[in-house]
Write an enzyme that holds these catalytic residues in place. Structure first.
Site, PDB file in Angstrom:
ATOM      1  CG  HIS A 139      21.452  10.178  27.304  1.00 59.90           C
ATOM      2  ND1 HIS A 139      22.323  10.768  28.174  1.00 59.90           N
ATOM      3  CD2 HIS A 139      20.326  10.936  27.322  1.00 59.90           C
ATOM      4  CE1 HIS A 139      21.754  11.855  28.698  1.00 59.90           C
ATOM      5  NE2 HIS A 139      20.539  11.965  28.205  1.00 59.90           N
ATOM      6  CE  LYS A 143      22.328  13.397  24.696  1.00 55.92           C
ATOM      7  NZ  LYS A 143      21.472  14.434  24.090  1.00 55.92           N
TER       8      LYS A 143
HETATM    9  N1  LIG Z   1      15.536  19.466  27.024  1.00 59.13           N
HETATM   10  C1  LIG Z   1      15.087  18.240  27.252  1.00 59.13           C
HETATM   11  O1  LIG Z   1      14.432  17.964  28.290  1.00 59.13           O
HETATM   12  C2  LIG Z   1      15.344  17.174  26.257  1.00 59.13           C
HETATM   13  C3  LIG Z   1      16.110  17.461  25.164  1.00 59.13           C
HETATM   14  N2  LIG Z   1      16.305  16.532  24.205  1.00 59.13           N
HETATM   15  C4  LIG Z   1      17.023  16.986  23.025  1.00 59.13           C
HETATM   16  O2  LIG Z   1      16.068  17.214  21.995  1.00 59.13           O
HETATM   17  C5  LIG Z   1      16.674  16.988  20.735  1.00 59.13           C
HETATM   18  C6  LIG Z   1      15.828  15.986  19.950  1.00 59.13           C
HETATM   19  O3  LIG Z   1      15.886  14.729  20.587  1.00 59.13           O
HETATM   20  P1  LIG Z   1      15.052  13.492  20.019  1.00 59.13           P
HETATM   21  O4  LIG Z   1      13.623  13.866  19.939  1.00 59.13           O
HETATM   22  O5  LIG Z   1      15.452  12.321  20.788  1.00 59.13           O
HETATM   23  O6  LIG Z   1      15.664  13.377  18.548  1.00 59.13           O
HETATM   24  P2  LIG Z   1      15.000  12.777  17.211  1.00 59.13           P
HETATM   25  O7  LIG Z   1      16.137  12.457  16.312  1.00 59.13           O
HETATM   26  O8  LIG Z   1      14.005  11.724  17.540  1.00 59.13           O
HETATM   27  O9  LIG Z   1      14.191  14.019  16.613  1.00 59.13           O
HETATM   28  C7  LIG Z   1      14.826  15.101  16.013  1.00 59.13           C
HETATM   29  C8  LIG Z   1      13.829  15.864  15.183  1.00 59.13           C
HETATM   30  O10 LIG Z   1      14.541  16.924  14.550  1.00 59.13           O
HETATM   31  C9  LIG Z   1      14.172  16.997  13.205  1.00 59.13           C
HETATM   32  N3  LIG Z   1      15.304  17.390  12.362  1.00 59.13           N
HETATM   33  C10 LIG Z   1      16.423  16.696  12.126  1.00 59.13           C
HETATM   34  N4  LIG Z   1      17.217  17.387  11.291  1.00 59.13           N
HETATM   35  C11 LIG Z   1      16.557  18.512  11.003  1.00 59.13           C
HETATM   36  C12 LIG Z   1      16.849  19.631  10.171  1.00 59.13           C
HETATM   37  N5  LIG Z   1      17.975  19.684   9.450  1.00 59.13           N
HETATM   38  N6  LIG Z   1      15.942  20.637  10.118  1.00 59.13           N
HETATM   39  C13 LIG Z   1      14.799  20.569  10.829  1.00 59.13           C
HETATM   40  N7  LIG Z   1      14.460  19.529  11.602  1.00 59.13           N
HETATM   41  C14 LIG Z   1      15.339  18.520  11.691  1.00 59.13           C
HETATM   42  C15 LIG Z   1      13.714  15.606  12.799  1.00 59.13           C
HETATM   43  O11 LIG Z   1      12.747  15.796  11.791  1.00 59.13           O
HETATM   44  P3  LIG Z   1      12.107  14.609  10.917  1.00 59.13           P
HETATM   45  O12 LIG Z   1      11.079  14.001  11.813  1.00 59.13           O
HETATM   46  O13 LIG Z   1      11.513  15.314   9.755  1.00 59.13           O
HETATM   47  O14 LIG Z   1      13.251  13.691  10.585  1.00 59.13           O
HETATM   48  C16 LIG Z   1      13.145  15.053  14.090  1.00 59.13           C
HETATM   49  O15 LIG Z   1      11.763  15.321  14.158  1.00 59.13           O
HETATM   50  C17 LIG Z   1      18.102  16.535  21.027  1.00 59.13           C
HETATM   51  O16 LIG Z   1      18.947  17.654  20.962  1.00 59.13           O
HETATM   52  C18 LIG Z   1      18.021  16.022  22.453  1.00 59.13           C
HETATM   53  O17 LIG Z   1      19.225  16.070  23.113  1.00 59.13           O
HETATM   54  C19 LIG Z   1      15.794  15.270  24.308  1.00 59.13           C
HETATM   55  C20 LIG Z   1      15.069  14.919  25.392  1.00 59.13           C
HETATM   56  C21 LIG Z   1      14.780  15.838  26.473  1.00 59.13           C
HETATM   57  O1  LIG Z   2      18.832  13.170  23.728  1.00 59.16           O
HETATM   58  C1  LIG Z   2      18.196  12.899  24.767  1.00 59.16           C
HETATM   59  O2  LIG Z   2      17.524  11.880  24.875  1.00 59.16           O
HETATM   60  C2  LIG Z   2      18.237  13.842  25.879  1.00 59.16           C
HETATM   61  N1  LIG Z   2      18.818  14.986  25.699  1.00 59.16           N
HETATM   62  C3  LIG Z   2      18.947  16.030  26.648  1.00 59.16           C
HETATM   63  C4  LIG Z   2      20.396  16.253  26.982  1.00 59.16           C
HETATM   64  O3  LIG Z   2      21.260  16.160  26.088  1.00 59.16           O
HETATM   65  O4  LIG Z   2      20.694  16.590  28.125  1.00 59.16           O
HETATM   66  C5  LIG Z   2      18.061  15.829  27.855  1.00 59.16           C
HETATM   67  C6  LIG Z   2      17.934  14.416  28.301  1.00 59.16           C
HETATM   68  O5  LIG Z   2      19.139  14.024  28.862  1.00 59.16           O
HETATM   69  C7  LIG Z   2      17.544  13.515  27.142  1.00 59.16           C
END
Ligand SMILES: NC(=O)C1=CN([C@@H]2O[C@H](COP(=O)(O)OP(=O)(O)OC[C@H]3O[C@@H](n4cnc5c(N)ncnc54)[C@H](OP(=O)(O)O)[C@@H]3O)[C@@H](O)[C@H]2O)C=CC1
Ligand SMILES: O=C(O)C1=N[C@H](C(=O)O)C[C@H](O)C1
Length: 254
Positions: A139, A143
């Site tokens: 990744h 992350k």
């Molecule tokens: N299921 C899937 O297909 C996928 C899952 N993911 C997962 O999604 C999650 C987010 O990933 P990603 O978008 O890269 O991460 P980012 O760090 O870019 O985004 C995280 C978001 O969470 C918000 N946040 C952080 N802390 C808090 C809090 N205490 N309370 C409320 N909101 C909060 C942030 O808000 P703010 O903007 O205000 O800072 C930000 O908008 C991860 O767990 C990742 O593993 C990622 C990709 C694909």
């Molecule tokens: O944090 C990410 O970027 C992603 N998170 C998810 C995970 O933890 O599996 C999904 C994907 O791998 C991207």
């Protein structure tokens, strides 16, 4: 543009994040969906309810997402959850909560990319035929959790398939070395995490037998890869009450 009455009203939690921003764009681009709330960490979950959302998509962070889901269930809002950090215990708490909220749905999917879900399914299908199986997830370095939710889900599925087939412990003579060199142990399956600038989200499942190896690999080169799965989950939310874990159940693979 469809009549407003036909559109599903969607809120996005974590809207300023890498995934949240992409989901907001995808919802705005879907004629049958309306983005009614794009919430940031300073906003309350009740803002989604006040905006009249019927489905909320959560791409916040581990440690925050479970509380969001309980608040959404209390408000009768369906939840589509992509944030990672879920455990058997936190999923059990949501399942129990949903028992008292008939008609409300929660989908928790560690990966919404169709290819990633297929890769997990293929690996689980193959696992019973191989002596050894290890998972490598790769990744972007921003992350915050390791191993990835996808890798945990994949390893758990491999472990389940091995147990069902009566396979025992995998061969491994390692008796000494640096701590961590063999990766994390997820239900007896080794999982290795790589963090590298330039990557997005990638996974390799290595399956080994005497004289042969099968590699199943999936690459997400761009976050658009997750959007068809997210939109599918949003569209099906109202018709899938209770807790669903994994997009495979919506793809006929579960
Ligand atoms: N299921 C899937 O297909 C996928 C899952 N993911 C997962 O999604 C999650 C987010 O990933 P990603 O978008 O890269 O991460 P980012 O760090 O870019 O985004 C995280 C978001 O969470 C918000 N946040 C952080 N802390 C808090 C809090 N205490 N309370 C409320 N909101 C909060 C942030 O808000 P703010 O903007 O205000 O800072 C930000 O908008 C991860 O767990 C990742 O593993 C990622 C990709 C694909
Ligand atoms: O944090 C990410 O970027 C992603 N998170 C998810 C995970 O933890 O599996 C999904 C994907 O791998 C991207």
């Amino acid at each position: 543009m469809r009549p407003v009455s036909e559109q599903t009203r969607v809120a996005v939690l974590g809207a300023g994040g890498r995934m949240g921003a992409a989901v907001c764009d995808a919802v705005r681009g879907a004629a049958d969906l309306e983005l009614v709330a794009a919430l940031h960490r300073t906003d309350a979950v009740s803002d989604a309810v006040a905006a009249g959302a019927s489905v909320a998509v959560d791409f916040t962070v581990p440690g925050v997402t479970e509380a969001n889901v309980h608040a959404l269930v209390d408000a009768g809002v369906h939840a589509v959850v992509g944030a990672t950090g879920w455990t058997g215990e936190s999923l059990d708490r949501v399942r129990e909560h949903l028992d008292g909220a008939p008609g409300v749905s929660v989908l928790v999917a560690p990966n919404f990319a169709l290819g990633a879900v297929l890769a997990m399914s293929f690996a689980a299908q193959a696992a019973r035929w191989f002596e050894s199986a290890e998972v490598v997830e790769l990744h972007h370095p921003d992350k915050v959790d390791a191993p990835s939710g996808t890798a945990r889900h994949t390893a758990a599925a491999i472990a389940g398939a091995r147990a069902a087939a009566g396979l025992g412990v995998m061969p491994d003579a390692t008796a000494s070395g640096l701590e961590g060199a063999r990766g994390a142990d997820v239900d007896g399956v080794r999982v290795h995490s790589v963090r590298l600038r330039g990557l997005v989200a990638h996974e390799e499942i290595l399956l080994g037998n005497p004289g042969e190896q099968l590699t199943v690999r999936h690459d997400s080169f761009d976050r658009t890869s997750f959007m068809p799965g997210v939109l599918l989950a949003v569209r099906q939310a109202a018709s899938r009450p209770g807790l669903t874990v994994g997009l495979e159940h919506l793809l006929g693979l579960g």
